[in-house]
Design a protein around this motif. Structure first.
Motif, PDB file in Angstrom:
ATOM      1  N   GLY A 173       0.792  -1.225   0.000  1.00  0.00           N
ATOM      2  CA  GLY A 173       0.000   0.000   0.000  1.00  0.00           C
ATOM      3  C   GLY A 173       0.818   1.265   0.000  1.00  0.00           C
ATOM      4  O   GLY A 173       0.246   2.362   0.051  1.00  0.00           O
ATOM      5  N   GLN A 188      -3.716  -0.343  -6.320  1.00  0.00           N
ATOM      6  CA  GLN A 188      -3.822  -1.036  -5.041  1.00  0.00           C
ATOM      7  C   GLN A 188      -3.501  -2.518  -5.206  1.00  0.00           C
ATOM      8  O   GLN A 188      -4.184  -3.240  -5.928  1.00  0.00           O
ATOM      9  CB  GLN A 188      -5.229  -0.866  -4.463  1.00  0.00           C
ATOM     10  N   SER A 190      -3.838  -5.297   0.510  1.00  0.00           N
ATOM     11  CA  SER A 190      -3.368  -4.032   1.078  1.00  0.00           C
ATOM     12  C   SER A 190      -4.513  -3.386   1.854  1.00  0.00           C
ATOM     13  O   SER A 190      -5.685  -3.738   1.677  1.00  0.00           O
ATOM     14  CB  SER A 190      -2.889  -3.096  -0.032  1.00  0.00           C
ATOM     15  N   CYS A 245      -5.661   2.669   1.202  1.00  0.00           N
ATOM     16  CA  CYS A 245      -4.341   3.019   0.660  1.00  0.00           C
ATOM     17  C   CYS A 245      -4.483   3.531  -0.770  1.00  0.00           C
ATOM     18  O   CYS A 245      -5.583   3.582  -1.331  1.00  0.00           O
ATOM     19  CB  CYS A 245      -3.422   1.790   0.674  1.00  0.00           C
ATOM     20  N   CYS A 246      -3.358   3.928  -1.311  1.00  0.00           N
ATOM     21  CA  CYS A 246      -3.218   4.113  -2.755  1.00  0.00           C
ATOM     22  C   CYS A 246      -4.129   5.203  -3.302  1.00  0.00           C
ATOM     23  O   CYS A 246      -4.946   4.980  -4.208  1.00  0.00           O
ATOM     24  CB  CYS A 246      -3.480   2.786  -3.470  1.00  0.00           C
TER      25      CYS A 246
END
Length: 430
Positions: free
Chosen positions: A72, A107, A111, A115-116
Motif C-alpha cells: 500500500g 492497489q 493491502s 491506501c493508494c
C-alpha cells in the motif's frame, strides 16, 4: 513591510483548535525476526487538506531495523542491503526511510482498504471518508537487538504534506488500538500502538502570506482593495504586467513557487478573495463571494474557503459552492466553510495574459433584525482563510462606509414613506 510571527502560537488555529495529522503505528502481527505494522495517517484538520503530490512520511529506526516489504506504499530508496545475508532482498535497509503513497488505481492485493490515493488527504469536514491513508510494512532484523516483546518505536518523524510546514511530536506508546471484526460482533486489540501528532505552521511553510481580501458594497462607490504589499511589493515599473514571485532563495510551497509568474498588483498575492455586499432586502441580504487566481503557473485543485462572519449564524443559501458550518468549541456557529461543486468548479484555474482564473457564488443570508446593520462594517467578514492559510484583511478604517444620515439598513421605513405618499395622492385625487 515587516512581518512578526510567534512560532508557538502560529501552530494553533482558534477556528480549528483540534486540527492535526496523527500518525499511528499498530503492531498487528509478530514474525520470526520482527513484526507487521499497520501505519495510518489521519487528517483531523477540518479545512486543511493534503494535495498532490501527496504526503511523504519519514522516521528513524533505533535498532538497525529493515523493511522486508510494504503493502500500500513504497519507500523512496532501498539503501545498502549488503549486510543482509538472506535470499529475500529487503524493500528498504535505510536507517531513515521515507515512505510515499502509491498512486490511485494501483492497489495491490491484501493491502489496507484506504491506501493508494496518491498521498492525497481530504479535509475532514469536507470528505471524512477520504481523509486518511494507511499501509502495512513487515519490519525485521531484530534478532540480537531487542526482544520481540519490546520492539523500539521509530523516532524523529517528519511529514511533508506535500511541502514543509509540519512539525511532529515525539512518538509515544498509547493504549492499543481496537478494531471491530466479524461485522462488528467482536473486538480485537493490536499488540502495541505508537502515535505521533503533526501540526502545521504557516510560518514554516510560507514566510509571507499567500492571499488577501478586498471589499465592496452596493451603498458606497469606494472599493477597499487588498492592503499594499500584502504578500510582497511590486516592481517600481508600474507598466510591467507580469512579475516573478519571491526570490531565488524563497521556499517552494504548494501555493506559489519561487519562479512562478504572477499578475503584477500592488498586493502581489497569488490569490485574492473579494466580498461584495450586493443587495439589502427586508428579511435577507445578498453577498457575492469571488476567489481569483493571479498565478500564471498553477491551478488550485480542491480549494476551500473559510469565512468568519456573525451573519452565518442565520440560515443561508449558497448557489454555486458547497458549504457547511464549522462547529468549534468556544466559538459561535458563525464560521462557514465553502468548497467547489464536483465537475463544476473544484479547480481554480490559473491566470493568463488575457484573464484571471476565478470561482464565485452568491450567498443569500437571512437577517436577525436585532443585530443586522450595514453600519461600521458589520456586514463585512472578520477572518478569511484559503485552504487553511490566513488571508490578509484590510484595516477596518478603510472599510466602505455608509453615506451620512442614511437609513439604508431599515427598508421598512422606506416602504412606510412610499405608503404615505400613495395615501396622500389618493386623498388629493378624492
Amino acid at each position: 513591510m515587516p512581518y512578526a510571527y510567534d512560532l508557538t502560537t502560529d501552530c494553533y488555529d482558534p477556528l480549528d483548535p483540534n486540527g492535526n495529522i496523527t500518525v499511528t503505528f499498530d503492531i498487528i502481527q509478530w514474525t520470526h525476526d520482527g513484526y507487521v505494522a499497520r501505519v495510518s495517517i489521519q487528517n483531523y484538520y477540518q479545512y486543511r487538506h493534503v494535495d498532490n503530490p501527496g504526503w511523504k512520511l519519514g522516521f528513524t529506526w533505533v535498532n538497525n531495523e529493515i523493511i522486508w516489504s510494504i503493502s500500500g506504499a513504497i519507500a523512496t530508496h532501498r539503501g545498502n542491503c549488503s549486510v543482509i545475508k538472506e535470499e529475500e532482498v529487503p524493500h528498504c535497509c535505510m536507517s531513515t526511510p521515507e515512505i510515499v503513497d502509491l498512486m490511485s488505481g494501483t492497489q495491490p492485493p491484501n493491502s489496507p482498504e484506504n491506501c493508494c490515493r496518491g498521498g492525497v488527504l481530504a479535509a475532514s469536514a469536507i470528505n471524512p471518508q477520504q481523509s486518511s491513508s494507511s499501509f502495512d510494512m513487515v519490519v525485521g532484523n531484530l534478532q540480537g537487538n531487542s526482544s520481540l516483546q519490546m520492539p523500539r518505536m521509530p523516532v524523529n518523524l517528519t511529514l511533508q504534506a506535500p511541502g514543509p510546514g509540519y512539525t511532529c511530536s515525539p512518538t509515544e506508546e498509547t493504549p492499543p488500538s481496537v478494531a471491530l471484526v466479524v461485522g462488528g460482533r467482536r473486538e480485537e486489540e493490536v499488540f502495541k500502538t505508537w502515535k505521533s501528532t503533526c501540526t502545521y505552521s504557516s510560518y514554516l511553510a510560507n514566510k509571507t502570506p499567500v492571499c488577501c481580501v478586498s471589499l465592496s458594497t452596493f451603498y458606497s462607490p469606494q472599493i477597499t482593495t487588498c492592503p499594499q504589499c500584502s504578500c510582497g511589493c511590486r516592481p517600481a515599473d508600474k507598466a510591467t504586467s507580469s512579475c516573478i514571485s519571491g526570490s531565488s532563495n524563497s521556499l517552494e510551497t504548494e501555493f506559489v513557487g519561487n519562479s512562478d509568474t504572477l499578475r503584477c498588483t500592488d498586493h502581489m498575492c497569488p490569490l485574492r478573495v473579494h466580498w461584495h455586499i450586493k443587495t439589502n432586502y427586508m428579511d435577507h441580504w445578498r453577498v457575492k463571494l469571488t476567489v481569483t487566481n493571479l498565478n500564471y503557473n498553477r491551478n488550485y485543485t480542491n480549494w476551500n474557503l473559510v469565512v468568519h462572519h456573525p451573519g452565518f449564524s442565520q440560515s443561508t443559501t449558497t448557489y454555486s459552492f458547497n458549504n457547511t458550518l464549522l462547529h468549534t468549541p468556544g466559538i459561535p456557529d458563525d464560521v462557514a466553510l465553502f468548497w467547489g461543486l464536483d465537475y463544476y468548479n473544484t479547480n481554480l484555474l490559473n491566470a493568463d495574459k488575457d484573464q484571471v482564473g476565478s470561482v464565485s457564488t452568491e450567498i443569500l443570508l437571512a437577517k436577525d433584525h436585532k443585530t443586522f446593520t450595514l453600519h461600521n462594517g458589520w456586514a463585512l467578514p472578520r477572518t478569511v482563510y484559503f485552504a487553511g492559510e490566513n488571508c490578509v484583511m484590510p484595516s477596518p478604517d478603510t472599510f466602505p462606509m455608509l453615506p451620512s444620515g442614511t437609513s439604508i439598513c431599515r427598508p421598512f421605513g422606506i416602504l412606510m414613506i412610499l405608503l404615505i405618499v400613495y395615501l396622500n395622492f389618493k386623498l388629493v385625487k378624492f
